[in-house]
Design a protein around this motif. Structure first.
Motif, PDB file in Angstrom:
ATOM      1  N   GLN A 120      14.546  25.977 110.365  1.00 56.27           N
ATOM      2  CA  GLN A 120      14.969  26.017 111.630  1.00 56.27           C
ATOM      3  C   GLN A 120      16.284  26.706 111.575  1.00 56.27           C
ATOM      4  O   GLN A 120      16.642  27.563 112.715  1.00 56.27           O
ATOM      5  CB  GLN A 120      14.787  24.677 112.429  1.00 56.27           C
ATOM      6  CG  GLN A 120      14.982  24.669 113.864  1.00 56.27           C
ATOM      7  CD  GLN A 120      14.983  23.158 114.696  1.00 56.27           C
ATOM      8  OE1 GLN A 120      15.260  22.144 113.931  1.00 56.27           O
ATOM      9  NE2 GLN A 120      14.281  23.036 115.668  1.00 56.27           N
ATOM     10  N   TYR A 121      17.232  26.170 110.843  1.00 50.60           N
ATOM     11  CA  TYR A 121      18.602  26.718 110.862  1.00 50.60           C
ATOM     12  C   TYR A 121      18.697  28.015 110.531  1.00 50.60           C
ATOM     13  O   TYR A 121      19.274  28.851 111.145  1.00 50.60           O
ATOM     14  CB  TYR A 121      19.351  25.789 109.758  1.00 50.60           C
ATOM     15  CG  TYR A 121      20.804  26.344 109.426  1.00 50.60           C
ATOM     16  CD1 TYR A 121      21.814  26.251 110.295  1.00 50.60           C
ATOM     17  CD2 TYR A 121      20.848  27.378 108.417  1.00 50.60           C
ATOM     18  CE1 TYR A 121      22.945  26.851 110.162  1.00 50.60           C
ATOM     19  CE2 TYR A 121      22.084  27.937 108.180  1.00 50.60           C
ATOM     20  CZ  TYR A 121      23.094  27.733 109.057  1.00 50.60           C
ATOM     21  OH  TYR A 121      24.433  28.436 108.747  1.00 50.60           O
TER      22      TYR A 121
ATOM     23  N   LEU B   6       7.572  26.669 114.951  1.00 51.80           N
ATOM     24  CA  LEU B   6       8.566  27.189 114.415  1.00 51.80           C
ATOM     25  C   LEU B   6       8.001  28.467 113.490  1.00 51.80           C
ATOM     26  O   LEU B   6       8.312  29.285 113.499  1.00 51.80           O
ATOM     27  CB  LEU B   6       9.453  26.232 113.500  1.00 51.80           C
ATOM     28  CG  LEU B   6      10.608  26.849 112.686  1.00 51.80           C
ATOM     29  CD1 LEU B   6      11.509  27.547 113.664  1.00 51.80           C
ATOM     30  CD2 LEU B   6      11.386  25.707 111.779  1.00 51.80           C
ATOM     31  N   LYS B   7       6.843  28.045 112.904  1.00 53.09           N
ATOM     32  CA  LYS B   7       6.277  28.943 112.094  1.00 53.09           C
ATOM     33  C   LYS B   7       6.020  30.207 112.783  1.00 53.09           C
ATOM     34  O   LYS B   7       6.069  31.460 112.168  1.00 53.09           O
ATOM     35  CB  LYS B   7       5.027  28.248 111.082  1.00 53.09           C
ATOM     36  CG  LYS B   7       4.377  29.475 110.249  1.00 53.09           C
ATOM     37  CD  LYS B   7       3.253  28.638 109.369  1.00 53.09           C
ATOM     38  CE  LYS B   7       2.609  29.956 108.575  1.00 53.09           C
ATOM     39  NZ  LYS B   7       1.453  29.287 107.629  1.00 53.09           N
TER      40      LYS B   7
ATOM     41  N   ILE C 216       6.354  21.885 113.960  1.00 49.32           N
ATOM     42  CA  ILE C 216       6.622  22.748 112.813  1.00 49.32           C
ATOM     43  C   ILE C 216       5.641  24.221 113.088  1.00 49.32           C
ATOM     44  O   ILE C 216       6.151  25.090 112.483  1.00 49.32           O
ATOM     45  CB  ILE C 216       6.051  21.941 111.433  1.00 49.32           C
ATOM     46  CG1 ILE C 216       6.921  20.837 111.451  1.00 49.32           C
ATOM     47  CG2 ILE C 216       6.351  22.857 110.380  1.00 49.32           C
ATOM     48  CD1 ILE C 216       6.685  19.850 110.268  1.00 49.32           C
TER      49      ILE C 216
ATOM     50  N   PHE D 173      11.654  21.569 107.068  1.00 48.67           N
ATOM     51  CA  PHE D 173      11.541  22.154 108.411  1.00 48.67           C
ATOM     52  C   PHE D 173      13.273  22.302 109.097  1.00 48.67           C
ATOM     53  O   PHE D 173      13.446  23.410 109.868  1.00 48.67           O
ATOM     54  CB  PHE D 173      11.154  21.034 109.339  1.00 48.67           C
ATOM     55  CG  PHE D 173      11.130  21.394 110.694  1.00 48.67           C
ATOM     56  CD1 PHE D 173      10.539  22.154 111.593  1.00 48.67           C
ATOM     57  CD2 PHE D 173      11.806  20.353 111.597  1.00 48.67           C
ATOM     58  CE1 PHE D 173      10.668  22.464 112.899  1.00 48.67           C
ATOM     59  CE2 PHE D 173      12.124  20.612 112.909  1.00 48.67           C
ATOM     60  CZ  PHE D 173      11.442  21.648 113.608  1.00 48.67           C
ATOM     61  N   ALA D 174      13.894  21.379 108.816  1.00 41.38           N
ATOM     62  CA  ALA D 174      15.335  21.531 109.121  1.00 41.38           C
ATOM     63  C   ALA D 174      15.920  22.933 108.672  1.00 41.38           C
ATOM     64  O   ALA D 174      16.708  23.496 109.496  1.00 41.38           O
ATOM     65  CB  ALA D 174      16.307  20.250 108.800  1.00 41.38           C
TER      66      ALA D 174
ATOM     67  N   ALA E 100      13.071  31.248 105.315  1.00 45.71           N
ATOM     68  CA  ALA E 100      12.767  30.516 106.525  1.00 45.71           C
ATOM     69  C   ALA E 100      11.414  30.402 106.628  1.00 45.71           C
ATOM     70  O   ALA E 100      10.707  29.218 106.551  1.00 45.71           O
ATOM     71  CB  ALA E 100      13.354  31.091 107.670  1.00 45.71           C
TER      72      ALA E 100
ATOM     73  N   GLN F 251      17.309  30.112 113.578  1.00 49.84           N
ATOM     74  CA  GLN F 251      18.196  29.980 114.671  1.00 49.84           C
ATOM     75  C   GLN F 251      19.535  30.708 114.343  1.00 49.84           C
ATOM     76  O   GLN F 251      20.140  31.196 115.244  1.00 49.84           O
ATOM     77  CB  GLN F 251      18.461  28.579 115.302  1.00 49.84           C
ATOM     78  CG  GLN F 251      17.017  27.959 115.820  1.00 49.84           C
ATOM     79  CD  GLN F 251      17.565  26.612 116.106  1.00 49.84           C
ATOM     80  OE1 GLN F 251      18.461  25.914 115.735  1.00 49.84           O
ATOM     81  NE2 GLN F 251      16.627  25.976 116.964  1.00 49.84           N
TER      82      GLN F 251
ATOM     83  N   GLN G 246       7.079  31.238 115.234  1.00 51.35           N
ATOM     84  CA  GLN G 246       8.383  32.063 115.764  1.00 51.35           C
ATOM     85  C   GLN G 246       8.826  32.717 114.781  1.00 51.35           C
ATOM     86  O   GLN G 246       9.213  34.098 114.868  1.00 51.35           O
ATOM     87  CB  GLN G 246       9.500  31.114 116.401  1.00 51.35           C
ATOM     88  CG  GLN G 246       8.995  30.349 117.667  1.00 51.35           C
ATOM     89  CD  GLN G 246      10.082  29.411 118.159  1.00 51.35           C
ATOM     90  OE1 GLN G 246      10.153  28.413 117.426  1.00 51.35           O
ATOM     91  NE2 GLN G 246      10.764  29.617 119.003  1.00 51.35           N
TER      92      GLN G 246
ATOM     93  N   VAL H   3       9.249  26.705 106.116  1.00 53.12           N
ATOM     94  CA  VAL H   3       8.337  26.149 106.974  1.00 53.12           C
ATOM     95  C   VAL H   3       6.914  25.801 106.247  1.00 53.12           C
ATOM     96  O   VAL H   3       6.200  24.954 106.704  1.00 53.12           O
ATOM     97  CB  VAL H   3       8.374  27.115 108.105  1.00 53.12           C
ATOM     98  CG1 VAL H   3       7.355  28.229 108.056  1.00 53.12           C
ATOM     99  CG2 VAL H   3       7.828  26.313 109.575  1.00 53.12           C
TER     100      VAL H   3
END
Length: 280
Positions: free
Chosen positions: A201-202, A234-235, A231, A197-198, A213, A205, A237, A217
């Protein structure tokens, strides 16, 4: 000239008000940080000097509770649980109090650490651990009260205190094998859901590789028993950034449901806004 002096006085007045006289403390503050095995140990204390005075049995009476230094509490902080005299002392911060005697010292780890000297109202319920350690006579007197962490081994160390002709060394055991084994097992087990996840996300972003990415995810979600709303958010997005608006809406709906179940109104609003935007 007189007007100039008055003007200078007005200009310099605030600086004179803010100025503070600095003088050395009679008992200067000392600080120790030592790693024992894999455990960090920190001690903050004030260091009184004998200055020609008889210390133990006089300045520090035998058989009575002593602040173990001067001024504010002497504080020790362990980053892991330690074992002292067969008893576990939980990781965290403690005040150290002692009761010096001719042949031994009692050492007390006390939960309240914001006292000046001895607590106004002593409470046994705040005693986290109490033990007794043998006193050794020093051949050469120590002028300034000194605390050290010595006798280092991967599995233990000694908290030492010395002043005048008195010295004590309290052994404490650290969980090096447990911490090392846990670290080895964690690394060898590979990345966790949070790690993926981290990473995803990195990349999202920082405008990194969006395909990578997305794969990260997805791995994060695959490793999660419950599919966390953050989570899924984020997916959605990432999907929207890839141009997959239909997939993004479906994932956002799943994130919305999970956020509502968790009563996280911030994510509820974020998902509702995104669903409306991506559905146009």
């Amino acid at each position: 000239m007189k007007k100039l002096l008055i003007a200078l006085a007005i200009i310099l007045a605030p600086f004179a008000t803010e100025a503070q006289i600095k003088t050395p403390q009679a008992s200067p503050k000392g600080y120790i940080k030592q790693t024992v095995g894999l455990t960090d140990v920190e001690v903050t204390y004030s260091r009184p000097g004998a200055r020609g005075r008889a210390v133990f049995g006089n300045l520090v009476p035998f058989g009575k509770l002593w602040r173990t230094g001067a001024n504010e509490n002497t504080i020790i902080n362990f980053s892991d649980d330690v074992v002292i005299d067969g008893k576990t002392l939980k990781k965290g911060k403690y005040a150290i109090y002692t009761i010096p005697k001719i042949e031994s010292w009692e050492v007390i780890f006390y939960l309240s650490t914001d006292n000046w000297g001895l607590p106004e109202n002593w409470s046994d319920s705040y005693v986290a651990l109490r033990t007794t350690v043998k006193e050794d006579a020093l051949p050469t007197p120590v002028e300034t009260f000194t605390i050290g962490i010595n006798g280092l081994d991967p599995n233990f160390g000694y908290l030492e205190m010395a002043w005048e002709n008195s010295h004590v060394a309290l052994k404490f055991e650290v969980p090096t094998a447990k911490v090392a084994t846990s670290s080895i097992e964690k690394v060898l087990a590979g990345p966790t859901s949070n790690d993926y996840f981290a990473a995803a996300q990195y990349l999202f972003q920082s405008n990194g590789n969006i395909e990578t990415a997305k794969s990260y995810v997805d791995k994060s979600l695959d490793m999660s028993t419950e599919k966390p709303y953050f989570i899924l958010r984020l997916k959605s997005q990432i999907q929207a950034k890839q141009g997959d608006k239909k997939g993004a809406v479906e994932t956002a709906k799943a994130s919305l449901a999970a956020a509502e179940a968790a009563n996280n109104q911030d994510y509820v609003k974020l998902n509702k806004d995104s669903i409306a935007e991506w559905s146009r």
